[in-house]
Scaffold this active site. Structure first.
Site, PDB file in Angstrom:
ATOM      1  N   GLY A  40       0.791  -1.230   0.000  1.00  0.00           N
ATOM      2  CA  GLY A  40       0.000   0.000   0.000  1.00  0.00           C
ATOM      3  C   GLY A  40       0.822   1.277   0.000  1.00  0.00           C
ATOM      4  O   GLY A  40       2.005   1.278  -0.387  1.00  0.00           O
ATOM      5  N   GLY A 145      -7.672   2.303   1.903  1.00  0.00           N
ATOM      6  CA  GLY A 145      -6.706   3.350   2.254  1.00  0.00           C
ATOM      7  C   GLY A 145      -7.132   4.763   1.944  1.00  0.00           C
ATOM      8  O   GLY A 145      -8.322   5.107   1.971  1.00  0.00           O
ATOM      9  N   GLY A 186       4.432  17.327   5.624  1.00  0.00           N
ATOM     10  CA  GLY A 186       5.134  18.561   5.252  1.00  0.00           C
ATOM     11  C   GLY A 186       6.453  18.714   5.980  1.00  0.00           C
ATOM     12  O   GLY A 186       7.472  19.075   5.386  1.00  0.00           O
ATOM     13  N   GLU A 204       1.491  27.246   7.010  1.00  0.00           N
ATOM     14  CA  GLU A 204       0.500  26.515   7.826  1.00  0.00           C
ATOM     15  C   GLU A 204      -0.665  27.435   8.157  1.00  0.00           C
ATOM     16  O   GLU A 204      -0.479  28.548   8.633  1.00  0.00           O
ATOM     17  CB  GLU A 204       1.175  25.988   9.106  1.00  0.00           C
ATOM     18  N   ASP A 315      -7.183   3.523   6.890  1.00  0.00           N
ATOM     19  CA  ASP A 315      -7.406   4.934   6.540  1.00  0.00           C
ATOM     20  C   ASP A 315      -8.803   5.198   5.993  1.00  0.00           C
ATOM     21  O   ASP A 315      -9.265   6.339   5.997  1.00  0.00           O
ATOM     22  CB  ASP A 315      -6.405   5.379   5.449  1.00  0.00           C
ATOM     23  N   HIS A 447      21.910   2.120  32.051  1.00  0.00           N
ATOM     24  CA  HIS A 447      22.703   3.341  31.943  1.00  0.00           C
ATOM     25  C   HIS A 447      23.988   3.039  31.174  1.00  0.00           C
ATOM     26  O   HIS A 447      24.624   2.034  31.444  1.00  0.00           O
ATOM     27  CB  HIS A 447      23.062   3.860  33.333  1.00  0.00           C
TER      28      HIS A 447
HETATM   29  P1  NAI Z   1      -1.761  16.434   8.600  1.00  0.00           P
HETATM   30  O1  NAI Z   1      -3.192  16.388   8.939  1.00  0.00           O
HETATM   31  O2  NAI Z   1      -0.739  15.851   9.491  1.00  0.00           O
HETATM   32  O3  NAI Z   1      -1.327  17.955   8.377  1.00  0.00           O
HETATM   33  C1  NAI Z   1      -1.963  18.800   7.458  1.00  0.00           C
HETATM   34  C2  NAI Z   1      -1.663  20.225   7.851  1.00  0.00           C
HETATM   35  O4  NAI Z   1      -2.113  21.071   6.813  1.00  0.00           O
HETATM   36  C3  NAI Z   1      -2.364  20.658   9.119  1.00  0.00           C
HETATM   37  O5  NAI Z   1      -1.417  21.249   9.963  1.00  0.00           O
HETATM   38  C4  NAI Z   1      -3.406  21.642   8.632  1.00  0.00           C
HETATM   39  O6  NAI Z   1      -3.714  22.637   9.580  1.00  0.00           O
HETATM   40  C5  NAI Z   1      -2.717  22.214   7.414  1.00  0.00           C
HETATM   41  N1  NAI Z   1      -3.600  22.810   6.419  1.00  0.00           N
HETATM   42  C6  NAI Z   1      -4.811  22.379   6.019  1.00  0.00           C
HETATM   43  N2  NAI Z   1      -5.303  23.188   5.073  1.00  0.00           N
HETATM   44  C7  NAI Z   1      -4.380  24.164   4.856  1.00  0.00           C
HETATM   45  C8  NAI Z   1      -4.298  25.285   3.994  1.00  0.00           C
HETATM   46  N3  NAI Z   1      -5.292  25.608   3.169  1.00  0.00           N
HETATM   47  N4  NAI Z   1      -3.187  26.052   4.031  1.00  0.00           N
HETATM   48  C9  NAI Z   1      -2.168  25.750   4.872  1.00  0.00           C
HETATM   49  N5  NAI Z   1      -2.204  24.703   5.714  1.00  0.00           N
HETATM   50  C10 NAI Z   1      -3.290  23.907   5.707  1.00  0.00           C
HETATM   51  O7  NAI Z   1      -1.690  15.827   7.121  1.00  0.00           O
HETATM   52  P2  NAI Z   1      -0.447  15.328   6.254  1.00  0.00           P
HETATM   53  O8  NAI Z   1       0.829  15.859   6.787  1.00  0.00           O
HETATM   54  O9  NAI Z   1      -0.807  15.639   4.844  1.00  0.00           O
HETATM   55  O10 NAI Z   1      -0.468  13.783   6.480  1.00  0.00           O
HETATM   56  C11 NAI Z   1      -1.608  13.016   6.051  1.00  0.00           C
HETATM   57  C12 NAI Z   1      -1.804  11.815   6.904  1.00  0.00           C
HETATM   58  O11 NAI Z   1      -0.740  10.915   6.761  1.00  0.00           O
HETATM   59  C13 NAI Z   1      -1.902  12.162   8.368  1.00  0.00           C
HETATM   60  O12 NAI Z   1      -3.029  11.524   8.905  1.00  0.00           O
HETATM   61  C14 NAI Z   1      -0.661  11.609   8.964  1.00  0.00           C
HETATM   62  O13 NAI Z   1      -0.880  11.112  10.274  1.00  0.00           O
HETATM   63  C15 NAI Z   1      -0.264  10.491   8.011  1.00  0.00           C
HETATM   64  N6  NAI Z   1       1.177  10.385   7.987  1.00  0.00           N
HETATM   65  C16 NAI Z   1       1.805   9.856   9.075  1.00  0.00           C
HETATM   66  C17 NAI Z   1       3.168   9.813   9.127  1.00  0.00           C
HETATM   67  C18 NAI Z   1       3.829   9.284  10.333  1.00  0.00           C
HETATM   68  O14 NAI Z   1       3.187   8.604  11.115  1.00  0.00           O
HETATM   69  N7  NAI Z   1       5.089   9.572  10.550  1.00  0.00           N
HETATM   70  C19 NAI Z   1       3.997  10.280   8.015  1.00  0.00           C
HETATM   71  C20 NAI Z   1       3.242  10.859   6.967  1.00  0.00           C
HETATM   72  C21 NAI Z   1       1.886  10.877   6.964  1.00  0.00           C
END
Ligand code: NAI
Length: 468
Positions: A40, A145, A186, A204, A315, A447
């Site tokens: 996926g 997803g 991001g 943001e 998802d 430690h």
């Molecule tokens: P996200 O929901 O983490 O962040 C999106 C961000 O975009 C938020 O801060 C939001 O306020 C902002 N935003 C929304 N509309 C906007 C606009 N018009 N202008 C500016 N900012 C705006 O979503 P993201 O980073 O795209 O990730 C998607 C999914 O993938 C999430 O659910 C995340 O948990 C998952 N993911 C998880 C990872 C991990 O566990 N390390 C890595 C990558 C993704």
């Protein structure tokens, strides 16, 4: 007679895990996947390739800027981007093949093609060659997803205006990458390209980055990223992205609350404003499965849709879009179908941002506790007071433990610091066992290790930290 007891639609971390567990439960199982490889989004274009690039770019950064402090002299380390991408692709290939191997081992049939419902027990599978086959199943698990979302005025063309799918496969280092959305994707992919030499500006909408992360941690995170050279514009929205010449883009931004706008010039824009559930082409309506306006498949707390014998996980249903959440649901739903007990503790699902330093959390944030009116205690311990963090030249960040004021039960743990991704596991286990902060404080930690920060933060809950 159905062809299968269980057919899973989608071979991501939710779907493939559900298929393996269903087969382990003695059910005749198939998994339909049209991408050409299993795993996926996570394995193919998400968690794994991004982590490969994060790892490689961190090594690059350390070699160029961290070695000298330890008396290691190297000439400037050069970037060979095609080789870095090949390393990433090889890693992905090995892992997706590994899942195919697991299917063989567990006798799960891998049906290559895109699945769509004809009715609730009949699925059509359209192969790459355009040929269609039909399979019947007593139970179907939807695990299709999610896909990247965008915003009005911004069209993802996957050339200059890219989603994470392409941001992990650029053929050059951007000169100026504008990232729309200061969330997980991001900041992770922004970090990759920043380390490799790009100028990175994150725009943001909200007045803080990483919404959902404990506020104090997010503040520290923001400070550290800015120190690393990332430009972050919070409280700002993107209204338009337009082409400017052959290689350029003009990004129109303005304060989220309204006011004078400005234009940023960029050569790449990463759109990372969240993801949306994916049910395109699934024919959910033909099975009578209810899907919300936002495309989410509705389920009860045992992953049953409104149609008997049709389940959904990962998802495509409500909850955090995380591979490990989907995996937990995959195991649980396969157990439910086999007549066993399937359970997911949604209070103990960790989340991690794989930047440097990493950010990880589990359970309630301080903001959530305040809002719920819960009486709580806080224990914090900084990495700069930890020997192993000092040795590794990673003194930034802290561990923060929140526990119930009366019972001392751990309600949430939030970490910003080196190896937070691994450190959080102890907190998750503690919460799974309803541990108190004192339980962690009384547990012997080796430690010198970074894990001592957890013990010390637990001691700090009672105002008894030793080393700070
Ligand atoms: P996200 O929901 O983490 O962040 C999106 C961000 O975009 C938020 O801060 C939001 O306020 C902002 N935003 C929304 N509309 C906007 C606009 N018009 N202008 C500016 N900012 C705006 O979503 P993201 O980073 O795209 O990730 C998607 C999914 O993938 C999430 O659910 C995340 O948990 C998952 N993911 C998880 C990872 C991990 O566990 N390390 C890595 C990558 C993704």
């Amino acid at each position: 007679m159905s062809d299968y007891d269980v057919v899973v639609i989608g071979g991501g971390p939710g779907g493939y895990v559900a298929a393996i567990r269903a087969a382990q439960n003695g059910l005749k199982t198939a998994c339909i996947e049209g991408r050409g490889t299993l795993g996926g989004t996570c394995l193919n274009v998400g968690c794994i390739p991004s982590k490969a690039l994060l790892h490689a770019s961190e090594q690059f950064e350390t070699a160029n800027h961290g070695f000298a402090k330890m008396g290691l002299k190297v000439d400037k380390v050069d970037l060979d981007l095609p080789t870095m991408m090949a390393y990433k692709d090889e890693t992905v290939k090995g892992l997706t093949r590994g899942v195919e191997g697991l299917f063989k081992k567990n006798k799960v049939d891998y049906l290559k093609g895109w699945g769509s419902f004809k009715d609730k027990n009949t699925i059509e599978v359209k192969g790459e060659d355009g040929k269609t086959t039909t399979v019947t199943a007593k139970n179907v698990i939807i695990a299709t997803g999610s896909v990247p979302a965008s915003i009005p005025g911004v069209e993802i063309d996957e050339k200059r205006v890219v989603s994470s799918d392409t941001a992990i496969a650029l053929s050059e280092v951007p000169k100026h990458l504008v990232v729309i959305g200061g969330g997980v994707i991001g900041l992770e992919l922004g970090s990759v390209w920043l380390r490799l030499g790009a100028k990175v500006t994150v725009v943001e909408f909200l007045d803080r980055i990483v919404p959902g992360v404990d506020g104090e941690v997010a503040k520290e995170f923001d400070k550290i990223l800015r120190k690393q050279g990332m430009e972050i514009k919070t409280g700002t929205k993107v209204t338009k992205v337009e082409a400017a010449g052959k290689k350029g883009l003009k990004v129109s931004i303005e304060p989220a609350k309204g006011g004078d706008g400005e234009t940023l010039e960029a050569d790449y824009v990463l759109v990372s404003v969240g993801r949306k559930a994916y049910t395109g082409g699934l024919g959910a309506d033909k099975a009578g499965v209810e899907v919300t306006e936002r495309g989410l498949v509705k389920t009860d707390d045992h992953w049953r849709t409104n149609v008997e014998g049709v389940y959904a996980i990962g998802d495509v249903i409500a909850g955090p879009m995380l591979a490990h959440k989907a995996e937990e649901e995959g195991v649980a739903v396969a157990d439910v179908i086999a007549g066993k007990v399937g359970h997911v503790n949604y209070n103990a699902i960790p989340s991690v941002v794989y930047t440097t330093p990493e950010v990880a959390g589990v359970g309630q944030t301080e903001e959530m506790l305040k809002e719920a009116g819960v009486d709580y205690k806080v224990g914090k311990f900084p990495f700069m007071a930890n020997a192993k963090a000092k040795v590794g030249l990673h003194p930034e960040g802290f561990v923060k433990i929140l526990s119930d004021a009366k019972t001392d039960r751990v309600l949430g743990v939030h970490i910003i610091g080196s190896s937070a991704d691994n450190l959080i596991a102890e907190a998750v286990l503690a919460m799974e066992f309803d541990a108190s902060a004192e339980d962690i404080a009384l547990t012997c930690h080796a430690h010198p290790t970074l894990s001592e920060t957890m013990k010390e933060a637990a001691l700090a809950v009672a105002g008894r930290a030793i080393h700070f």
